[in-house]
Scaffold this motif. Structure first.
Motif, PDB file in Angstrom:
ATOM      1  N   THR A 111       0.762  -1.256   0.140  1.00  0.00           N
ATOM      2  CA  THR A 111      -0.006  -0.048   0.013  1.00  0.00           C
ATOM      3  C   THR A 111       0.831   1.237   0.092  1.00  0.00           C
ATOM      4  OG1 THR A 111      -0.107   0.125   2.626  1.00  0.00           O
ATOM      5  CG2 THR A 111      -1.658  -1.435   1.206  1.00  0.00           C
ATOM      6  N   ALA A 112       0.401   2.321  -0.549  1.00  0.00           N
ATOM      7  CA  ALA A 112       0.979   3.601  -0.331  1.00  0.00           C
ATOM      8  C   ALA A 112      -0.157   4.626  -0.041  1.00  0.00           C
ATOM      9  CB  ALA A 112       1.686   3.962  -1.803  1.00  0.00           C
ATOM     10  N   ASP A 113       0.222   5.515   1.015  1.00  0.00           N
ATOM     11  CA  ASP A 113      -0.633   6.573   1.063  1.00  0.00           C
ATOM     12  C   ASP A 113      -0.226   8.027   0.485  1.00  0.00           C
ATOM     13  OD1 ASP A 113       1.246   7.764   2.890  1.00  0.00           O
ATOM     14  OD2 ASP A 113       0.509   7.069   4.581  1.00  0.00           O
ATOM     15  N   GLN A 114      -1.030   8.905   0.805  1.00  0.00           N
ATOM     16  CA  GLN A 114      -0.947  10.308   0.035  1.00  0.00           C
ATOM     17  C   GLN A 114       0.314  10.858   0.499  1.00  0.00           C
ATOM     18  OE1 GLN A 114      -4.267  12.502   0.906  1.00  0.00           O
ATOM     19  NE2 GLN A 114      -3.695  13.011   3.050  1.00  0.00           N
ATOM     20  N   ASP A 115       0.929  10.670   1.802  1.00  0.00           N
ATOM     21  CA  ASP A 115       2.035  11.007   2.017  1.00  0.00           C
ATOM     22  C   ASP A 115       3.444  10.469   1.477  1.00  0.00           C
ATOM     23  OD1 ASP A 115       0.764  13.158   3.520  1.00  0.00           O
ATOM     24  OD2 ASP A 115       0.509  11.891   5.269  1.00  0.00           O
ATOM     25  N   GLY A 116       3.231   9.330   0.812  1.00  0.00           N
ATOM     26  CA  GLY A 116       4.470   8.482   0.372  1.00  0.00           C
ATOM     27  C   GLY A 116       4.766   7.572   1.108  1.00  0.00           C
ATOM     28  N   ALA A 117       4.055   7.019   2.078  1.00  0.00           N
ATOM     29  CA  ALA A 117       4.413   5.963   3.186  1.00  0.00           C
ATOM     30  C   ALA A 117       4.254   4.759   2.408  1.00  0.00           C
ATOM     31  CB  ALA A 117       3.728   6.242   4.608  1.00  0.00           C
ATOM     32  N   VAL A 118       5.082   3.638   2.086  1.00  0.00           N
ATOM     33  CA  VAL A 118       4.929   2.714   1.388  1.00  0.00           C
ATOM     34  C   VAL A 118       4.855   1.552   2.660  1.00  0.00           C
ATOM     35  CG1 VAL A 118       5.558   1.074  -0.141  1.00  0.00           C
ATOM     36  CG2 VAL A 118       5.792   3.555  -0.625  1.00  0.00           C
ATOM     37  N   ARG A 119       3.936   0.632   2.509  1.00  0.00           N
ATOM     38  CA  ARG A 119       4.020  -0.515   3.443  1.00  0.00           C
ATOM     39  C   ARG A 119       3.836  -1.948   2.760  1.00  0.00           C
ATOM     40  NH1 ARG A 119       1.929   3.710   6.166  1.00  0.00           N
ATOM     41  NH2 ARG A 119       2.753   4.557   7.960  1.00  0.00           N
ATOM     42  N   VAL A 120       4.216  -3.090   3.279  1.00  0.00           N
ATOM     43  CA  VAL A 120       3.938  -4.275   2.610  1.00  0.00           C
ATOM     44  C   VAL A 120       3.506  -5.220   3.739  1.00  0.00           C
ATOM     45  CG1 VAL A 120       4.964  -6.353   1.363  1.00  0.00           C
ATOM     46  CG2 VAL A 120       5.682  -4.140   0.942  1.00  0.00           C
ATOM     47  N   PHE A 121       2.212  -5.716   3.485  1.00  0.00           N
ATOM     48  CA  PHE A 121       1.671  -6.565   4.498  1.00  0.00           C
ATOM     49  C   PHE A 121       1.700  -8.064   4.205  1.00  0.00           C
ATOM     50  CE2 PHE A 121      -0.001  -2.237   5.097  1.00  0.00           C
ATOM     51  CZ  PHE A 121      -0.004  -2.327   6.447  1.00  0.00           C
ATOM     52  N   SER A 122       1.534  -8.902   5.051  1.00  0.00           N
ATOM     53  CA  SER A 122       1.412 -10.343   4.746  1.00  0.00           C
ATOM     54  C   SER A 122       0.046 -10.748   4.613  1.00  0.00           C
ATOM     55  CB  SER A 122       1.889 -11.059   6.067  1.00  0.00           C
ATOM     56  OG  SER A 122       1.520 -12.599   5.781  1.00  0.00           O
ATOM     57  N   CYS A 123      -0.433 -11.189   3.454  1.00  0.00           N
ATOM     58  CA  CYS A 123      -1.893 -11.718   3.271  1.00  0.00           C
ATOM     59  C   CYS A 123      -2.209 -12.820   4.399  1.00  0.00           C
ATOM     60  CB  CYS A 123      -1.995 -11.969   1.910  1.00  0.00           C
ATOM     61  SG  CYS A 123      -1.932 -10.566   0.905  1.00  0.00           S
ATOM     62  N   ALA A 124      -1.330 -13.613   4.622  1.00  0.00           N
ATOM     63  CA  ALA A 124      -1.587 -14.630   5.669  1.00  0.00           C
ATOM     64  C   ALA A 124      -2.016 -14.123   7.043  1.00  0.00           C
ATOM     65  CB  ALA A 124      -0.274 -15.675   5.676  1.00  0.00           C
ATOM     66  N   GLY A 125      -1.306 -12.991   7.467  1.00  0.00           N
ATOM     67  CA  GLY A 125      -1.761 -12.743   8.974  1.00  0.00           C
ATOM     68  C   GLY A 125      -2.006 -11.323   9.282  1.00  0.00           C
ATOM     69  N   GLY A 126      -1.630 -10.605   8.011  1.00  0.00           N
ATOM     70  CA  GLY A 126      -2.034  -9.180   8.143  1.00  0.00           C
ATOM     71  C   GLY A 126      -0.864  -8.081   8.834  1.00  0.00           C
ATOM     72  N   ALA A 127       0.377  -8.952   9.174  1.00  0.00           N
ATOM     73  CA  ALA A 127       1.506  -8.213   9.768  1.00  0.00           C
ATOM     74  C   ALA A 127       2.336  -7.410   8.716  1.00  0.00           C
ATOM     75  CB  ALA A 127       2.542  -9.290  10.583  1.00  0.00           C
ATOM     76  N   CYS A 128       2.690  -6.217   9.173  1.00  0.00           N
ATOM     77  CA  CYS A 128       3.462  -5.416   8.198  1.00  0.00           C
ATOM     78  C   CYS A 128       4.987  -6.118   8.255  1.00  0.00           C
ATOM     79  CB  CYS A 128       3.613  -3.940   8.787  1.00  0.00           C
ATOM     80  SG  CYS A 128       4.423  -2.907   7.850  1.00  0.00           S
ATOM     81  N   ALA A 129       5.254  -6.312   7.205  1.00  0.00           N
ATOM     82  CA  ALA A 129       6.704  -6.963   6.778  1.00  0.00           C
ATOM     83  C   ALA A 129       7.654  -6.056   6.365  1.00  0.00           C
ATOM     84  CB  ALA A 129       6.498  -8.152   5.753  1.00  0.00           C
ATOM     85  N   GLY A 130       7.268  -4.783   5.958  1.00  0.00           N
ATOM     86  CA  GLY A 130       8.169  -3.793   5.704  1.00  0.00           C
ATOM     87  C   GLY A 130       7.654  -2.510   5.213  1.00  0.00           C
ATOM     88  N   ALA A 131       8.405  -1.261   5.445  1.00  0.00           N
ATOM     89  CA  ALA A 131       7.986   0.118   5.230  1.00  0.00           C
ATOM     90  C   ALA A 131       9.021   0.890   4.837  1.00  0.00           C
ATOM     91  CB  ALA A 131       7.331   0.577   6.582  1.00  0.00           C
ATOM     92  N   ALA A 132       8.701   1.717   3.911  1.00  0.00           N
ATOM     93  CA  ALA A 132       9.474   2.807   3.351  1.00  0.00           C
ATOM     94  C   ALA A 132       8.773   4.115   3.173  1.00  0.00           C
ATOM     95  CB  ALA A 132      10.159   2.134   2.050  1.00  0.00           C
ATOM     96  N   LEU A 133       9.769   5.377   2.897  1.00  0.00           N
ATOM     97  CA  LEU A 133       8.901   6.491   2.600  1.00  0.00           C
ATOM     98  C   LEU A 133       9.329   6.692   1.230  1.00  0.00           C
ATOM     99  CD1 LEU A 133       9.758   8.599   5.898  1.00  0.00           C
ATOM    100  CD2 LEU A 133       7.452   7.659   4.920  1.00  0.00           C
ATOM    101  N   ALA A 134       8.293   7.113   0.218  1.00  0.00           N
ATOM    102  CA  ALA A 134       8.750   7.656  -0.974  1.00  0.00           C
ATOM    103  C   ALA A 134       8.984   8.891  -1.374  1.00  0.00           C
ATOM    104  CB  ALA A 134       7.543   7.222  -1.984  1.00  0.00           C
ATOM    105  N   GLY A 135       8.772   9.651  -0.164  1.00  0.00           N
ATOM    106  CA  GLY A 135       8.961  11.297  -0.413  1.00  0.00           C
ATOM    107  C   GLY A 135       7.754  12.114  -0.660  1.00  0.00           C
ATOM    108  N   SER A 136       6.917  11.275  -1.583  1.00  0.00           N
ATOM    109  CA  SER A 136       5.837  11.945  -1.950  1.00  0.00           C
ATOM    110  C   SER A 136       4.722  11.117  -2.243  1.00  0.00           C
ATOM    111  CB  SER A 136       6.059  12.972  -2.979  1.00  0.00           C
ATOM    112  OG  SER A 136       6.626  12.349  -4.225  1.00  0.00           O
ATOM    113  N   ALA A 137       3.579  11.484  -2.758  1.00  0.00           N
ATOM    114  CA  ALA A 137       2.516  10.346  -3.241  1.00  0.00           C
ATOM    115  C   ALA A 137       3.027   9.841  -4.376  1.00  0.00           C
ATOM    116  CB  ALA A 137       1.058  11.346  -3.449  1.00  0.00           C
ATOM    117  N   LEU A 138       2.614   8.524  -4.564  1.00  0.00           N
ATOM    118  CA  LEU A 138       3.022   7.906  -5.704  1.00  0.00           C
ATOM    119  C   LEU A 138       1.762   7.826  -7.004  1.00  0.00           C
ATOM    120  CD1 LEU A 138       4.506   4.622  -4.079  1.00  0.00           C
ATOM    121  CD2 LEU A 138       5.730   6.724  -5.240  1.00  0.00           C
ATOM    122  N   ALA A 139       2.198   7.881  -8.326  1.00  0.00           N
ATOM    123  CA  ALA A 139       1.393   7.681  -9.060  1.00  0.00           C
ATOM    124  C   ALA A 139       1.052   6.301  -9.545  1.00  0.00           C
ATOM    125  CB  ALA A 139       1.875   8.431 -10.331  1.00  0.00           C
TER     126      ALA A 139
END
Length: 86
Positions: free
Chosen positions: A31-59
């Motif tokens: 997922t990516a939010d409007q502030d550029g925060a990118v997160r990856v979640f496990s579909c098996a349990g919903g835990a966040c497996a990683g996060a990064a900042l893109a610096g701005s919103a993504l197209a």
């Protein structure tokens, strides 16, 4: 697959997702939010497996065909890449 109601309860987001995508193998939801925060979640349990900042919103946001990279495109047309969870 899981019924839609069950699948929707897997991941709890703290902010609205403006971009999202599933990995090719269906194990990860990015997922990516409007502030550029990118997160990856496990579909098996919903835990966040990683996060990064893109610096701005993504197209755009997507996984590489082999699922090893998460690729983002920012509004200035810069391509960003992160190593995907294994």
């Amino acid at each position: 697959g899981e019924p839609l109601a069950s699948a929707a309860s897997v991941v709890k987001l703290k902010a609205p997702a403006h971009r999202l995508c599933f990995s090719p193998d269906g194990r990860w939801l990015a997922t990516a939010d409007q502030d550029g925060a990118v997160r990856v979640f496990s579909c098996a349990g919903g835990a966040c497996a990683g996060a990064a900042l893109a610096g701005s919103a993504l197209a755009g946001l997507g996984f590489s065909n082999d699922g090893t990279l998460l690729i983002g495109l920012d509004l200035q047309m810069n391509v960003l890449a992160w190593k995907a969870p294994e």
